[in-house]
Design a protein around this motif. Structure first.
Motif, PDB file in Angstrom:
ATOM      1  N   MET A   1      44.647  51.780  52.423  1.00 47.90           N
ATOM      2  CA  MET A   1      44.752  51.593  50.827  1.00 47.90           C
ATOM      3  C   MET A   1      43.310  51.522  50.242  1.00 47.90           C
ATOM      4  O   MET A   1      42.337  50.879  50.626  1.00 47.90           O
ATOM      5  CB  MET A   1      45.525  50.178  50.521  1.00 47.90           C
ATOM      6  N   LEU A   2      43.305  52.433  48.975  1.00 42.93           N
ATOM      7  CA  LEU A   2      41.854  52.793  48.576  1.00 42.93           C
ATOM      8  C   LEU A   2      42.048  51.617  47.483  1.00 42.93           C
ATOM      9  O   LEU A   2      42.856  51.144  46.785  1.00 42.93           O
ATOM     10  CB  LEU A   2      41.932  53.855  47.960  1.00 42.93           C
ATOM     11  N   VAL A   3      40.679  51.312  47.046  1.00 43.56           N
ATOM     12  CA  VAL A   3      40.364  50.509  45.823  1.00 43.56           C
ATOM     13  C   VAL A   3      40.984  51.132  44.675  1.00 43.56           C
ATOM     14  O   VAL A   3      41.684  50.436  43.724  1.00 43.56           O
ATOM     15  CB  VAL A   3      38.933  50.451  45.622  1.00 43.56           C
ATOM     16  N   SER A   4      40.781  52.355  44.508  1.00 41.33           N
ATOM     17  CA  SER A   4      41.612  53.207  43.427  1.00 41.33           C
ATOM     18  C   SER A   4      42.948  53.037  43.346  1.00 41.33           C
ATOM     19  O   SER A   4      43.409  53.343  42.521  1.00 41.33           O
ATOM     20  CB  SER A   4      41.062  54.481  43.436  1.00 41.33           C
ATOM     21  N   ASP A   5      43.456  52.590  44.470  1.00 39.72           N
ATOM     22  CA  ASP A   5      45.095  52.528  44.408  1.00 39.72           C
ATOM     23  C   ASP A   5      45.558  51.373  43.862  1.00 39.72           C
ATOM     24  O   ASP A   5      46.840  50.968  43.598  1.00 39.72           O
ATOM     25  CB  ASP A   5      45.510  52.668  45.987  1.00 39.72           C
ATOM     26  N   ILE A   6      44.596  50.385  43.683  1.00 41.07           N
ATOM     27  CA  ILE A   6      44.972  49.043  43.041  1.00 41.07           C
ATOM     28  C   ILE A   6      45.229  48.945  41.577  1.00 41.07           C
ATOM     29  O   ILE A   6      44.284  49.410  40.711  1.00 41.07           O
ATOM     30  CB  ILE A   6      43.931  47.964  43.158  1.00 41.07           C
ATOM     31  N   THR A   7      46.319  48.890  40.906  1.00 43.85           N
ATOM     32  CA  THR A   7      46.795  49.034  39.760  1.00 43.85           C
ATOM     33  C   THR A   7      46.697  48.028  38.896  1.00 43.85           C
ATOM     34  O   THR A   7      46.721  46.945  39.313  1.00 43.85           O
ATOM     35  CB  THR A   7      48.277  49.822  39.618  1.00 43.85           C
ATOM     36  N   GLN A   8      46.623  48.167  37.672  1.00 41.56           N
ATOM     37  CA  GLN A   8      46.618  47.147  36.639  1.00 41.56           C
ATOM     38  C   GLN A   8      47.675  46.055  36.999  1.00 41.56           C
ATOM     39  O   GLN A   8      49.018  46.270  36.951  1.00 41.56           O
ATOM     40  CB  GLN A   8      46.807  47.442  35.126  1.00 41.56           C
ATOM     41  N   GLY A   9      47.503  44.655  36.924  1.00 46.38           N
ATOM     42  CA  GLY A   9      48.336  43.509  37.023  1.00 46.38           C
ATOM     43  C   GLY A   9      48.681  43.318  38.435  1.00 46.38           C
ATOM     44  O   GLY A   9      49.376  42.322  38.692  1.00 46.38           O
ATOM     45  N   LYS A  10      48.165  44.072  39.492  1.00 51.33           N
ATOM     46  CA  LYS A  10      48.407  43.688  40.771  1.00 51.33           C
ATOM     47  C   LYS A  10      47.701  42.503  41.233  1.00 51.33           C
ATOM     48  O   LYS A  10      46.622  42.330  40.771  1.00 51.33           O
ATOM     49  CB  LYS A  10      47.920  45.001  41.595  1.00 51.33           C
ATOM     50  N   ALA A  11      48.371  41.713  42.014  1.00 51.01           N
ATOM     51  CA  ALA A  11      47.822  40.301  42.404  1.00 51.01           C
ATOM     52  C   ALA A  11      46.674  40.519  43.339  1.00 51.01           C
ATOM     53  O   ALA A  11      46.906  41.439  44.309  1.00 51.01           O
ATOM     54  CB  ALA A  11      49.157  39.712  43.051  1.00 51.01           C
ATOM     55  N   SER A  55      25.235  32.260  50.348  1.00 52.74           N
ATOM     56  CA  SER A  55      25.576  31.819  51.582  1.00 52.74           C
ATOM     57  C   SER A  55      27.251  31.803  51.743  1.00 52.74           C
ATOM     58  O   SER A  55      27.760  31.417  52.496  1.00 52.74           O
ATOM     59  CB  SER A  55      25.208  30.080  51.370  1.00 52.74           C
ATOM     60  N   ILE A  56      27.778  32.306  50.344  1.00 51.89           N
ATOM     61  CA  ILE A  56      29.185  32.421  50.409  1.00 51.89           C
ATOM     62  C   ILE A  56      29.683  33.861  50.895  1.00 51.89           C
ATOM     63  O   ILE A  56      29.200  35.011  50.268  1.00 51.89           O
ATOM     64  CB  ILE A  56      29.807  32.043  49.052  1.00 51.89           C
ATOM     65  N   ILE A  57      30.532  33.806  51.772  1.00 54.34           N
ATOM     66  CA  ILE A  57      31.048  35.349  52.146  1.00 54.34           C
ATOM     67  C   ILE A  57      32.387  35.546  51.485  1.00 54.34           C
ATOM     68  O   ILE A  57      33.216  34.655  51.630  1.00 54.34           O
ATOM     69  CB  ILE A  57      31.497  35.230  53.625  1.00 54.34           C
ATOM     70  N   LEU A  58      32.528  36.411  50.846  1.00 55.84           N
ATOM     71  CA  LEU A  58      33.782  36.842  50.122  1.00 55.84           C
ATOM     72  C   LEU A  58      34.505  37.719  50.612  1.00 55.84           C
ATOM     73  O   LEU A  58      34.141  39.089  51.017  1.00 55.84           O
ATOM     74  CB  LEU A  58      33.442  37.179  48.614  1.00 55.84           C
ATOM     75  N   SER A  59      36.004  38.074  50.367  1.00 50.25           N
ATOM     76  CA  SER A  59      36.852  38.909  50.929  1.00 50.25           C
ATOM     77  C   SER A  59      38.041  39.013  49.940  1.00 50.25           C
ATOM     78  O   SER A  59      38.186  37.937  49.144  1.00 50.25           O
ATOM     79  CB  SER A  59      37.462  38.540  52.318  1.00 50.25           C
ATOM     80  N   MET A  60      38.505  40.197  49.771  1.00 47.93           N
ATOM     81  CA  MET A  60      39.627  40.419  48.792  1.00 47.93           C
ATOM     82  C   MET A  60      40.820  40.848  49.557  1.00 47.93           C
ATOM     83  O   MET A  60      40.572  41.882  50.421  1.00 47.93           O
ATOM     84  CB  MET A  60      38.922  41.411  47.753  1.00 47.93           C
ATOM     85  N   TYR A  61      41.676  40.182  49.281  1.00 47.37           N
ATOM     86  CA  TYR A  61      43.201  40.740  49.949  1.00 47.37           C
ATOM     87  C   TYR A  61      44.174  41.160  48.774  1.00 47.37           C
ATOM     88  O   TYR A  61      44.234  40.535  47.822  1.00 47.37           O
ATOM     89  CB  TYR A  61      43.745  39.426  50.614  1.00 47.37           C
ATOM     90  N   VAL A  62      44.958  42.409  49.265  1.00 47.84           N
ATOM     91  CA  VAL A  62      45.613  43.030  48.291  1.00 47.84           C
ATOM     92  C   VAL A  62      46.756  43.420  49.053  1.00 47.84           C
ATOM     93  O   VAL A  62      46.760  44.147  50.349  1.00 47.84           O
ATOM     94  CB  VAL A  62      45.103  44.031  47.333  1.00 47.84           C
ATOM     95  N   VAL A  63      48.130  43.359  48.623  1.00 48.20           N
ATOM     96  CA  VAL A  63      49.475  43.742  49.227  1.00 48.20           C
ATOM     97  C   VAL A  63      49.635  45.157  48.708  1.00 48.20           C
ATOM     98  O   VAL A  63      49.799  45.201  47.296  1.00 48.20           O
ATOM     99  CB  VAL A  63      50.461  42.905  49.077  1.00 48.20           C
ATOM    100  N   SER A  64      49.903  46.184  49.455  1.00 48.08           N
ATOM    101  CA  SER A  64      50.119  47.396  49.161  1.00 48.08           C
ATOM    102  C   SER A  64      51.613  47.561  48.527  1.00 48.08           C
ATOM    103  O   SER A  64      52.580  46.965  49.424  1.00 48.08           O
ATOM    104  CB  SER A  64      50.006  48.483  50.328  1.00 48.08           C
ATOM    105  N   ASP A  65      51.700  48.331  47.658  1.00 52.24           N
ATOM    106  CA  ASP A  65      53.290  48.584  47.101  1.00 52.24           C
ATOM    107  C   ASP A  65      53.936  49.651  48.015  1.00 52.24           C
ATOM    108  O   ASP A  65      55.149  49.646  47.980  1.00 52.24           O
ATOM    109  CB  ASP A  65      53.227  48.847  45.638  1.00 52.24           C
TER     110      ASP A  65
END
Length: 226
Positions: A1-11, A55-65
């Motif tokens: 899943m690409l970042v560009s695949d994440i659509t408006q309103g996606k959790a 010192s904070i490590i960040l990750s982003m999680y998205v569920v693919s449609d």
């Protein structure tokens, strides 16, 4: 899943880790541009959450449609912006355009904030607590620091959501604790297995929360550009 695949309103779920401690935040996507995802600003106790601590490590999680699988983007950076008209928004800057499939379930937490009761182990005595949040895999509550709760202990939590007209009696195991100050403790608990009933309830609360955010001043929601 690409970042560009994440659509408006996606959790979107952001996980911030510092040592062994983690915090999770839920928000929604506004728009994607290359490796950058613009998101609705994340607030906690009516204050904008800053993520600029190195010192904070960040990750982003998205569920693919498309395949309903969870994708993770690790080592992201989050920046906050405020434009001249007062609009606030945040951006997630990803190192890679494509996320990695992870076994993490899409267990988004939703805030509950209602009074409940706690039973510890085989003790049938109920003690008052505040149900903090819940996901399909676990639940968190707060109580005074005199309440006898230990790691690995089985507990039973009961609460009623008056808004949704639903009552729950849930069994879980205590897996983490944190001192929240003011002689209060936060305990995180894990369910033995995911429940479809809880998942449906969490999804319902998420929809309600999303609908509620649409009534907030758009300047706070961050839909304007710089």
């Amino acid at each position: 899943m690409l970042v560009s695949d994440i659509t408006q309103g996606k959790a979107v779920q952001i996980v911030a880790a510092r040592g062994v401690r983690t915090m999770e935040f839920s928000t929604n996507a506004i728009e994607a541009d290359g490796l950058v995802l613009k998101i609705e600003p994340i607030y906690l106790d009516n204050k904008l959450v800053g993520f600029d601590n190195e010192s904070i490590i960040l990750s982003m999680y998205v569920v693919s449609d498309e395949d309903n699988r969870v994708y993770v983007y690790t080592g992201v950076k989050i920046r906050s912006y405020k434009v001249s008209d007062g609009t606030v928004y945040q951006t997630v800057e990803c190192r890679n355009a494509e996320g990695r499939i992870t076994n993490r379930r899409g267990a988004h937490r939703v805030w509950i904030g209602v009074t409940g009761s706690l039973m510890v182990g085989d003790n049938r005595h109920e003690r008052p607590v505040t149900i903090k949040d819940i996901s399909a895999t676990g639940i968190a509550f707060t109580c005074d620091d005199m309440t006898d709760v230990t790691m690995g202990m089985p507990i039973t939590l009961s609460f009623t959501d008056e808004e949704n007209h639903k009552s729950f009696r849930l069994m879980a195991t205590v897996v983490r604790s944190d001192n929240s100050g003011y002689k209060r403790m936060i305990y995180g608990c894990k369910f033995k297995e995911e429940s479809n009933i809880i998942s449906q309830y969490v999804n319902e609360k998420q929809r309600q929360n999303l609908k509620a955010t649409r009534t907030i001043d758009p300047k706070r929601r961050g839909y304007a550009t710089r």
